[in-house]
Design an enzyme around this catalytic site. Structure first.
Site, mmCIF file in Angstrom:
data_model
loop_
_atom_site.group_PDB
_atom_site.id
_atom_site.type_symbol
_atom_site.label_atom_id
_atom_site.label_comp_id
_atom_site.label_asym_id
_atom_site.label_seq_id
_atom_site.Cartn_x
_atom_site.Cartn_y
_atom_site.Cartn_z
ATOM 1 N N ARG A 238 94.175 6.770 2.082
ATOM 2 C CA ARG A 238 94.196 5.456 2.477
ATOM 3 C C ARG A 238 95.355 4.687 1.933
ATOM 4 N NH1 ARG A 238 90.620 7.530 4.063
ATOM 5 N NH2 ARG A 238 88.571 6.867 4.936
ATOM 6 N N GLU B 147 97.970 5.976 4.505
ATOM 7 C CA GLU B 147 97.823 5.132 5.657
ATOM 8 C C GLU B 147 98.160 3.776 5.673
ATOM 9 O OE1 GLU B 147 94.001 5.948 7.669
ATOM 10 O OE2 GLU B 147 93.709 3.625 7.962
ATOM 11 N N SER C 65 112.156 -1.013 -6.623
ATOM 12 C CA SER C 65 112.249 0.281 -7.681
ATOM 13 C C SER C 65 111.043 0.877 -7.851
ATOM 14 C CB SER C 65 112.831 -0.316 -8.925
ATOM 15 O OG SER C 65 112.887 0.888 -9.782
#
Lengths: 147, 147, 147, 147, 147, 147, 147, 147, 147, 147
Positions: free
Chosen positions: D88, D91, D114
């Protein structure tokens, strides 16, 4: 016109005409699942069906012609699909695939579920906590030939 | 003992004892699909269920312990599965995936079928021309949040 | 016009008009994060919103039309993203992913953070040693269904 | 003993002792997120902290020693993660990554967030329709040097 | 015009005009290394600099505009570069990378050399047995944040 | 004992003895960069040097023997390195590689910087805003042979 | 016109004019191997040679110009070549590569055969059982620098 | 004992005995190139030859047995080889492969150089500016069958 | 016109003219298997045959010309073919490949079945339970040269 | 004992006993092609057949047990096979695959050759210019279901 362009043309016409998949499916006497697969470039239409779809969607003759060709299936989806709808099916394969395999073997013996002598159905199932998608895969069991 | 070794131990014990998936499933009050997924390393068992399975299969304490861990799901299946039973599901994703996606969108709007709030069923359907495998996927529709 | 060309057209118009994401977002009453995702080809707009964006950016009718389609998500980013902004998120996944997974499991039990019932926020946080980017991911916990 | 075996040993000991991540974190005065990342093989511990963790978890001297080494980060996660919790996040990178990038550029100019001068937090947020996972990424903005 | 076409246009104009990278760099007061990276599609120019480069190379307004955009970095180089000049840098990473990592850790502790707060220089060093290429990488050390 | 095990044995001994790379390098009259590369499995030692290192680190005869073999270089680093220290060099290749190539061509004509007749140096450069890593690559220019 | 189009134009012209590689090679005083590599997009021509080839093949000015550029080498061949002529070379690398490496090390010590200070020759060797292809690779040995 | 372990055992014995490839080759009346390929796991030995090699290198019976098996060729080399000696051959394939293909077609017509009816030779050629590696590939031309 | 466009043009013309592969094959005195391979871009035609095919299919001169070129074989098929017809051959390679290899070795000794001195035939074999596809591969055995 | 170790044990026993594939095949009344596939880990044996093979090859009970399991097919062959015998089948798929597909479609309509209801035969065909390998693939045609 390549197959991708044909698919785009079909989707635009379908949208412009306000047609649903079921409308197109009824016009050719097929299920909406098969019809969607065909018009998205995965199944060939018969000449008659291609003409009917062509009339409904105002497609040019070249498109009606191309819809009758047997397509190179599977083109257009990357090896691991990135679209979340498609990825979930891939994930189901990862998580439940070994269990499906074990159960098919236990129920039928050594063999596979055909993806050719196969049909699929998508339904919306109402549910108080949120409606559900039900997908039914139905394929002939093919036993391994021992020779 | 890593998870693969645990899975092998379970499969050997299941075979030696002559147990079917449904026997193991009944012992813990779950479906055989979920039970197979769990014992093949894709779902954690509750402590009680792990103990029951351990007794049925004569598993050592270490195995009963490990069955309760949440597994790294998806490990063990290559990116494109080579086993024909699994590959056919991958092929169905390639051939029918775009149609499923289009129909889910048409039926529900923008969103996905959950692979988490999800259940699956495998059945043998008798058929005069050869019995068929029927697999039912049943997942909650999740609409995309617009924010 | 494919989706990449549409995205380019939008970015050029946005720049030419001197509009910020927040300006576009306000016009349609959405967050700037969702609006940027939508206009970069990852979310569909409603018809009304598409028209408003079309007016603001002087887009042709074809573009207004396309903005309403549900896009193939994830297209356009390589499997390992090469752009340093995107790669850092990938690196965070590599370095902190296992810890996030362990903590979600400890806090919630077996399940996932939804990427669908999900929202995201980007903020600039002033800091004497250099301002900081704060990104908040907020997704519904989805427990695995045991069946 | 390689790093994977060390991680397994730590997870087993943590479970056996009934310790939570926050317990381990408090023992060394760090956040539970950083502590989990460190004990899962992504961060080195100081000598003192390694000894404290070693005492809490009854680790052998070799393990205490190894916890102080700077690990090869990222090992253990496949290029596209298969575990659904981790996927996930991947995604989210695919779907929201381009929007995050655009907003960071608009807010800060050319540069990155960063992943080194960086911290992360996981919280459970109660919600009537289902509790939510909130993850906060907080990294210093680093502008590209023009030379 | 996409970024690749813009890069081709720049290279052709540079060649036709007989300009060297240092000539373009001086016109905008930057190093030739940074200037080459920018004009090869890896850095954005300020508006003033884009106009100066546009005048020097007779670029159309659209090109001057595009040079100011922040590019998607890393596009255009395959995962393992095939061009021998680029491959040698990849090989240096394979052969000397672990040593560089060990020495940075020994000299600075846990952290990295920034690729953002970073500059690079290429020089020709005369040598009786054949001139040498000297490349200097100079990046700020960034310590890992412990939190 | 394979090469990876040898490398682990060396790193553990070096740590236990409290030796730095420069100490090992001085013992064999080489630079610390080359010495680190050799002991990390990328360069062979001469018989004398292998014996000296073996004495310093109390290595068994088998290890001293193996240190003299020409290693399979590049083994152990994935195609895209996941460790952040190594990844930054890969990113520098993506972002600055085309510029380096263009400048080498302009300065020297068609050819490459050798990665064989090559040396490398890592230095810590003090800086008020944070010390910097300076890495110097120095390789012979090799012109393409025209035949 | 990109490099692939240029290569096609050259091959068509060569065929139309009935010229062999040796004819083109003689016109510029190079070997036919180098000439073929150059005209197939892997080597730059000098200005004079580009003009001579341009006259022989009736190429437009733009093509003559492009032939002088240093090409991005290696583009156009997939990671594992599919064409059988090219694949056999890849297979020879797989089957005989380790032996070549061992013999070069035994004959020369640690180092490589240069692919830059390198020439290649293809000959037809008559043989009663079927003529043979003889390919001679000739590259300078480059010893690894110890520093 | 797998094939990799066998290869290691052979290399260690060869080194301990101070034998060169040519010594092993002479003992079995083959070229040193073929002998090296065989002992590095790419060719099977006849029973007699395996015994002779076994005696020379003091190999156990199991090793003598295994040397007679037809090996799985190509195992052990990654798709793109990382070792610089091997990579240069890969690079030669990228840079000169299309030219070799064109010349074989011009000299012989449609077909390939066999990698089976094939032999290879490695020589050290003295040269005032540095000795050279000369490798001769000699394979039967196989014309494509037209049927 | 590239080779893909040529193939499309041929398939469209063949369809429009109502010609079968055997009709085209007879016109040039070849098998329909070879003829299909050639017209699908995997084999070159002789000048006479190209002209005959050109007349039958009303192809332009440029197409007749291109049909005589030796094509880059294998282009157009992904590494793992997605089309189900092609995938089944890939699966046969996975499942029966090791057995074929073992039997060829037992019958012939060390060597391969040539894919160059090779012919193939496809037949429809009537069968009461469903007609069968019979494919005959017929290639010369090539023994490995021992040198 | 994993499946790879079982295969090694079988191959060693077969060799030691001087048995050919046909001897093993006759003992269980199957073809040698199927028998080789089964013993190389691609097909399950019936209990009786496993016992017969176990007696012939002096296999331990654990091996006889494992031979009855349905194997994970396709494991052990890389995505592009490196062994030349196997690669030639892959190459045939690349070169003749599109023609096979076109001919199957022309002869049968839309569908595939089954790889499950399938058998294969390998024969040595004497030939004055060198004996030939003839492989016959024989699979049921499966028409795509239209639904």
């Amino acid at each position: 016109m390549n197959r991708l362009e044909l698919t785009s043309m079909i989707l635009e016409a379908k949208r412009r005409k306000g047609l649903r998949w079921i409308d197109l499916a009824k016009a050719i006497g097929k299920s909406r699942e098969w019809t969607a697969a065909a018009l998205l470039g995965q199944m060939p239409l018969s000449e008659d069906d291609a003409k009917r779809i062509g009339q409904l969607l105002d497609l040019p003759a070249e498109a009606v012609e191309q819809l009758q060709w047997i397509p190179y299936r599977g083109a257009g989806t990357p090896q691991v699909p990135t679209d979340p709808v498609l990825y979930r099916f891939y994930e189901i394969l990862l998580v439940y695939g070994p269990a499906l395999r074990a159960l098919i073997h236990e129920d039928f013996g050594d063999g596979i579920m055909s993806a050719i002598d196969f049909q699929i159905k998508v339904e919306r199932v109402p549910h108080p906590e949120g409606d559900r998608v039900r997908i039914t895969l139905d394929g002939k069991f093919l036993p391994y030939r021992v020779f």
